[in-house]
Design a protein around this motif. Structure first.
Motif, mmCIF file in Angstrom:
data_model
loop_
_atom_site.group_PDB
_atom_site.id
_atom_site.type_symbol
_atom_site.label_atom_id
_atom_site.label_comp_id
_atom_site.label_asym_id
_atom_site.label_seq_id
_atom_site.Cartn_x
_atom_site.Cartn_y
_atom_site.Cartn_z
ATOM 1 N N SER A 79 0.846 -1.189 0.000
ATOM 2 C CA SER A 79 0.000 0.000 0.000
ATOM 3 C C SER A 79 0.884 1.242 0.000
ATOM 4 O O SER A 79 2.007 1.219 0.518
ATOM 5 C CB SER A 79 -0.903 0.010 1.241
ATOM 6 N N TYR A 80 0.375 2.328 -0.550
ATOM 7 C CA TYR A 80 1.127 3.579 -0.592
ATOM 8 C C TYR A 80 1.189 4.208 0.800
ATOM 9 O O TYR A 80 0.266 4.081 1.602
ATOM 10 C CB TYR A 80 0.465 4.575 -1.542
ATOM 11 N N THR A 86 5.234 7.028 -1.632
ATOM 12 C CA THR A 86 6.204 5.995 -1.265
ATOM 13 C C THR A 86 5.552 4.619 -1.358
ATOM 14 O O THR A 86 4.422 4.422 -0.914
ATOM 15 C CB THR A 86 6.740 6.203 0.160
ATOM 16 N N LEU A 87 6.277 3.677 -1.962
ATOM 17 C CA LEU A 87 5.810 2.300 -2.061
ATOM 18 C C LEU A 87 6.945 1.392 -1.572
ATOM 19 O O LEU A 87 8.021 1.355 -2.176
ATOM 20 C CB LEU A 87 5.444 1.960 -3.503
ATOM 21 N N THR A 88 6.699 0.681 -0.500
ATOM 22 C CA THR A 88 7.707 -0.190 0.100
ATOM 23 C C THR A 88 7.354 -1.646 -0.185
ATOM 24 O O THR A 88 6.270 -2.108 0.172
ATOM 25 C CB THR A 88 7.789 0.039 1.620
ATOM 26 N N VAL A 89 8.256 -2.352 -0.839
ATOM 27 C CA VAL A 89 7.987 -3.701 -1.328
ATOM 28 C C VAL A 89 8.864 -4.714 -0.609
ATOM 29 O O VAL A 89 10.093 -4.627 -0.659
ATOM 30 C CB VAL A 89 8.241 -3.793 -2.846
ATOM 31 N N LYS A 90 8.238 -5.682 0.038
ATOM 32 C CA LYS A 90 8.955 -6.796 0.648
ATOM 33 C C LYS A 90 9.175 -7.867 -0.409
ATOM 34 O O LYS A 90 8.233 -8.275 -1.099
ATOM 35 C CB LYS A 90 8.160 -7.384 1.815
ATOM 36 N N LEU A 91 10.410 -8.343 -0.531
ATOM 37 C CA LEU A 91 10.774 -9.254 -1.611
ATOM 38 C C LEU A 91 10.854 -10.700 -1.154
ATOM 39 O O LEU A 91 11.224 -10.997 -0.010
ATOM 40 C CB LEU A 91 12.115 -8.832 -2.219
ATOM 41 N N ARG A 92 10.525 -11.588 -2.061
ATOM 42 C CA ARG A 92 10.551 -13.020 -1.787
ATOM 43 C C ARG A 92 11.993 -13.501 -1.603
ATOM 44 O O ARG A 92 12.900 -13.075 -2.325
ATOM 45 C CB ARG A 92 9.890 -13.769 -2.953
ATOM 46 N N GLN A 93 12.189 -14.391 -0.669
ATOM 47 C CA GLN A 93 13.514 -14.954 -0.402
ATOM 48 C C GLN A 93 13.592 -16.377 -0.963
ATOM 49 O O GLN A 93 12.582 -17.026 -1.221
ATOM 50 C CB GLN A 93 13.788 -14.964 1.095
ATOM 51 N N GLY A 94 14.819 -16.875 -1.161
ATOM 52 C CA GLY A 94 15.018 -18.239 -1.621
ATOM 53 C C GLY A 94 14.726 -18.452 -3.096
ATOM 54 O O GLY A 94 14.453 -19.582 -3.517
#
Length: 575
Positions: A79-80, A86-94
């Motif tokens: 969400s903004y 601002t847009l904060t993106v959590k990234l996939r691991q592995g």
């Protein structure tokens, strides 16, 4: 491996077909070339069908929806914050790339910065730059673009978090990031292939650089479900990526073959040697494919293209004007600047006949140049109909009566070989000329490349052009067609101060209801001013082999580059 080797051998020998495609193999036949495998310069559907399966974006469209997204390399749809900036993106691991390298935030940061640096009119990165840098241009064309701005616009706050910082809110930004051209590339692999090294010291050397034919085009490495095995001018082979982080695809091998002749593609398809082919128009498909054994015909699919007659209000080519006057021998350069002329032309087109004859009854009139499945579309605005009496009344009002008194000669081009455009032009010509013996419309077939160039330079008095979406947001259509800063403005030269204001306001309005209200105002004003003749939208269809599963009206997403299945290949299977 033995089966894979057999398919590879057939491709290298130029083989077009082999008996009944295996259950683990998808065979595709098309006529067009594949311009690139590099998402950074992908801006065509032929290339896009590969980049969207070799690479992955942060998120993609959910099922058949054009309004909902599902995560890919992001863990969730963010969400903004900061007032929409601002847009904060959590990234996939592995996650692994095809090269074996691990996916990290650095790869995502590099991918978007690379797109901003190399941004050109030949890629879809102009709309990324517009959102993040406040300009669709690159640093060569707009000196406000600096390395400091690029670095601040997209950066990693920690190894698993990517942060976008926009100069102003952009409600279309989520949709823009779902475009396959915004896929994440393998930074280490890219540098090894001779691509930009991602540093400030070298960025200016890569500004606006054409990536076609570059390192990632020749040797792609993505995180997608399929990786490239081999490629030549006539055939491409992909195989399922063993290290894919998601669900293992049911189809292991993707075989693409270039088959220019439609008849050859049809024969191969009917034999079962190809699962998916490029087809012809509806009438052709219904006659030659529908009802044949092994063929699945899926109708009533959404059409996300908008098509119109352009009426240029500032024609820049004297040769197209005849006498250049309203003397019955030509038209003035501002012929279409009179709203009465535009309304008269709009009432002169036979929409119902076009739907019946060209679209075999499968078409609809829209109220605006926006797909009816898109957010922002409203059906509450009036539409023009074929009405000779209304057309006559407006022609008599035009240019203080001089147009009706003296007559005119209009020269109109259509794309050579485009039968639908030719029919539309012929319908308009016939109806206009029937109103007054002094009215004459000359229609001429013109090569597509030349027509595009001439229309871009404002030389064409009236042409038929269409727009297909880059991202599923109304801005991509309405700003393109109706804004005086939009892509099509030089071709039509229609300007309305209120429309410009509403469209600019909609570009920074995050509330969907408020945006839709603004777009409804644009649609109403466009109806009143008639800058375009809206050509009815056809109803789309597709055909595939009947043992191919996963293709249906309920799963088909028109935003996929694979326009035949409307799906990612990993979601298909065969029985």
């Amino acid at each position: 491996m033995k089966k894979l080797g057999l398919i590879t051998s057939l491709l290298l020998m130029g083989g077009v077909a082999f008996a009944a495609t295996p259950k683990d193999t998808l065979v595709i036949q098309e006529s067009a070339d594949i311009p690139t495998m590099d998402p950074g310069v992908t801006y065509d559907t032929a290339s896009g069908q590969f980049t969207e399966n070799i690479y992955e974006t942060l998120w993609t469209y959910k099922g058949a929806s054009l309004r909902e997204f599902q995560p890919l390399l992001a863990t969730a749809i963010p969400s903004y914050t900061n007032g929409g900036k601002t847009l904060t993106v959590k990234l996939r691991q592995g996650v692994k790339f095809h090269s074996g390298n691990s996916f990290t935030c650095t790869d995502a940061e590099y991918s978007f910065r690379r797109n901003l640096v190399t941004n050109s009119g030949e890629s879809g990165n102009w709309f990324l730059s517009d959102s993040l840098l406040g300009t669709p241009s690159n640093a060569n064309d707009d000196k406000s673009v600096t390395w400091a701005k690029i670095a601040a616009a997209v950066k990693c706050s920690n190894p698993s978090t990517l942060v976008f910082t926009l100069p102003k809110p952009d409600p279309a930004f989520l949709a823009k990031l779902a475009f396959t051209g915004q896929s994440i590339v393998d930074m280490k692999w890219a540098i090894q292939q001779g691509e930009w090294n991602g540093t400030e010291a070298t960025w200016q050397q890569w500004v606006g650089k054409d990536l076609t034919g570059g390192g990632l085009d020749k040797k792609p490495s993505g995180t997608g479900a399929y990786q490239m095995v081999s490629r030549d001018a006539n055939a491409i082979l992909l195989k399922a990526f063993a290290g894919y982080w998601g669900k293992k695809p049911s189809i292991t091998n993707i075989v693409w073959q270039k088959v220019p002749e439609q008849a050859a593609r049809y024969q191969s398809f009917l034999r079962g040697d190809a699962d998916i082919i490029e087809t012809g128009p509806r009438a052709n498909v219904q006659e030659q494919l529908v009802g044949k054994p092994g063929v699945k015909f899926i109708d009533n699919l959404p059409n996300t293209t908008s098509t119109a007659f352009f009426m240029n209000e500032k024609i820049s080519d004297p040769a197209a004007l005849g006498s250049g006057k309203l003397d019955g021998k030509g038209i003035p350069a501002n012929f279409f600047s009179d709203v009465n002329v535009r309304r008269a032309f709009s009432y002169s087109f036979d929409y119902a006949t076009y739907i019946k004859d060209v679209q075999q009854g499968k078409g609809m009139q829209r109220t605006m140049l926006l797909p009816d499945t898109f957010p922002g579309y409203t059906g509450k605005v009036k539409k023009y109909s074929f009405d000779p009496k209304q057309a006559t009344a407006y022609f008599k009002r035009a240019f203080s009566g001089n147009l009706w008194k003296n007559g005119f000669v209009l020269n109109m081009d259509y794309r050579a070989g485009a039968s639908a455009s030719q029919t539309a032009a012929e319908l308009l010509k016939k109806n206009i000329e029937s109103l007054n013996p002094k009215f004459r419309v000359n229609i001429t077939a013109k090569q597509w490349s030349q027509m595009l160039t001439d229309s871009k330079n404002g030389k064409e008095p009236s042409v038929i052009l269409a727009w297909a979406p880059d991202y599923a947001d109304p801005d991509n259509f309405l700003y393109t067609f109706y804004s005086s800063n939009g892509y099509y403005y030089p071709r039509n030269n229609w300007k309305d101060a209120s429309v410009d204001k509403w469209l600019d306001q909609a570009r920074v309005t995050l509330d969907p209801a408020a945006r839709n209200k603004l777009y409804a105002q644009v649609a109403q004003r466009a109806y009143e001013q008639a800058p375009y003749i809206l050509i009815p939208a056809g109803v789309n269809f597709t055909v595939v082999r009947d043992n191919l599963q996963g293709v249906s009206a309920g799963t088909y997403n028109p935003m996929r580059s694979d326009a035949v299945t409307g799906n990612l290949w990993k979601d298909l299977s065969k029985n």
